[in-house]
Design an enzyme around this catalytic site. Structure first.
Site, short mmCIF file in Angstrom:
data_model
loop_
_atom_site.label_atom_id
_atom_site.label_comp_id
_atom_site.label_asym_id
_atom_site.label_seq_id
_atom_site.Cartn_x
_atom_site.Cartn_y
_atom_site.Cartn_z
N ILE A 192 27.37 -10.05 -82.52
CA ILE A 192 28.49 -9.86 -83.43
C ILE A 192 28.73 -11.14 -84.22
O ILE A 192 28.63 -12.25 -83.69
CB ILE A 192 29.77 -9.49 -82.65
CG1 ILE A 192 29.61 -8.13 -81.96
CG2 ILE A 192 30.98 -9.47 -83.56
CD1 ILE A 192 29.65 -6.95 -82.90
N GLY A 234 25.47 -8.04 -79.29
CA GLY A 234 25.54 -6.81 -80.06
C GLY A 234 24.18 -6.23 -80.41
O GLY A 234 24.04 -5.03 -80.64
N ASP A 245 23.43 -3.85 -77.78
CA ASP A 245 24.15 -2.60 -78.05
C ASP A 245 23.34 -1.70 -78.98
O ASP A 245 23.23 -0.50 -78.76
CB ASP A 245 25.51 -2.90 -78.70
CG ASP A 245 26.49 -3.58 -77.76
OD1 ASP A 245 26.65 -3.10 -76.62
OD2 ASP A 245 27.09 -4.58 -78.17
N GLU A 262 27.98 -11.15 -73.76
CA GLU A 262 29.43 -11.06 -73.96
C GLU A 262 30.24 -11.76 -72.87
O GLU A 262 31.29 -12.35 -73.15
CB GLU A 262 29.85 -9.59 -74.06
CG GLU A 262 29.52 -8.92 -75.38
CD GLU A 262 28.09 -8.38 -75.43
OE1 GLU A 262 27.77 -7.67 -76.40
OE2 GLU A 262 27.29 -8.66 -74.50
N ASP A 290 31.62 -3.99 -75.26
CA ASP A 290 32.34 -2.74 -75.49
C ASP A 290 31.72 -1.84 -76.55
O ASP A 290 32.35 -0.89 -77.02
CB ASP A 290 33.81 -3.03 -75.87
CG ASP A 290 33.95 -3.92 -77.10
OD1 ASP A 290 32.93 -4.22 -77.74
OD2 ASP A 290 35.09 -4.33 -77.40
#
Length: 279
Positions: free
Chosen positions: A71, A129, A132, A152, A160
């Protein structure tokens, strides 16, 4: 959204005659960190290719030296967090933050909502991310020098955007727990041993050629069979065996009457490559 409007990525057709398309993460200056624009543009790009009859398979790759650094924390802190931190109404602040998280989750879950298979081709770093994103993809391959980290926990947050939900189904619960709690870096070869990736290529050039060969092979198959296989596998994660069997029976009762089955049988009988109509 037209191709020229994308800020965080670009779309390229492998060749004018190919049914394989590339979505390329295209922010190399930030190591392809996931910016706020990514979460709008990525699902839009997937939707565009999902509804493009000429697109049968999608390769997700990245420009520059790394696949994704996670991110974009600078953008996140400047655009999302201040409005919640400075709010005097904690309830409304929390609700807005939840809505932002759900929006980002939807941006990555768009991979699974896309009917066409999405293959992640990872080189360099794939952090936070980035995990993810690739765990939402249908296939994953990488270079020998690729490295990964579920990072994270080291940033003081709980992942998340899908890693904690999808990674255990790919590498197993115990392995996912260890990777998520330690945040440690692991190599492309370990990713292969864990089952996170299915193939490891020596170089970026080998990766590009190898993933294209995989994609072209899938693109040559019946598109109804390919999208059906993806849909059934994803759906079956949440069903019992009996429920999954019932679901696929209902699915096939609707598509087995297509011309693809006839063409596949004829091609085998005539010892030629089948030719299927586009979706």
């Amino acid at each position: 959204m037209s191709e020229g409007e994308y800020k965080s990525l670009k779309i390229e057709q492998v060749s004018p005659t190919s049914n394989v398309f590339n979505i390329i993460l295209n922010l190399p200056k930030t190591l392809n960190a996931l910016s706020p624009s990514f979460f709008h543009e990525f699902p839009a790009a997937l939707y565009s290719l999902d509804h493009n009859p000429s697109a049968a398979v999608i390769i997700l790759s990245a420009a520059g030296n790394h696949f994704c650094s996670g991110i974009d924390l600078h953008s996140l802190s400047n655009t999302i967090l201040p409005s919640h931190v400075n709010s005097t109404d904690r309830g409304r602040s929390a609700e807005r933050l939840r809505r932002e998280i759900k929006h980002m989750q939807d941006g990555i879950s768009a991979v699974e909502k896309c009917r066409k298979p999405v293959i992640a081709a990872v080189h360099g770093g794939c952090i936070g991310g980035g995990i993810d994103v690739i765990t939402a993809c249908d296939l994953r391959v990488c270079t020998k020098d690729a490295f990964f980290a579920v990072k994270e926990v080291d940033l003081g947050i709980t992942a998340d955007l899908g890693t904690l939900q999808r990674l255990p189904n790919i590498v197993g619960y115990a392995n996912a727990m260890e990777l998520a709690l330690t945040g440690r870096r692991f190599s492309g070869s370990e990713a292969k041993d864990l089952g996170l990736v299915s193939k490891v290529f020596d170089t970026k050039e080998d990766l590009d050629l190898g993933v294209r060969a995989i994609a072209e092979g899938i693109a040559a198959k019946s598109p109804l069979a390919v999208i059906g296989t993806k849909s059934i596998l994803l759906k079956s994660r949440d069903l019992t065996v009996d429920q999954g069997l019932d679901y696929v029976a209902t699915w096939n009762s609707g598509v087995l009457i297509s011309d693809d089955l006839k063409e596949a049988i004829s091609a085998q009988r005539e010892k030629r490559k089948p030719s299927f109509s586009k979706l």
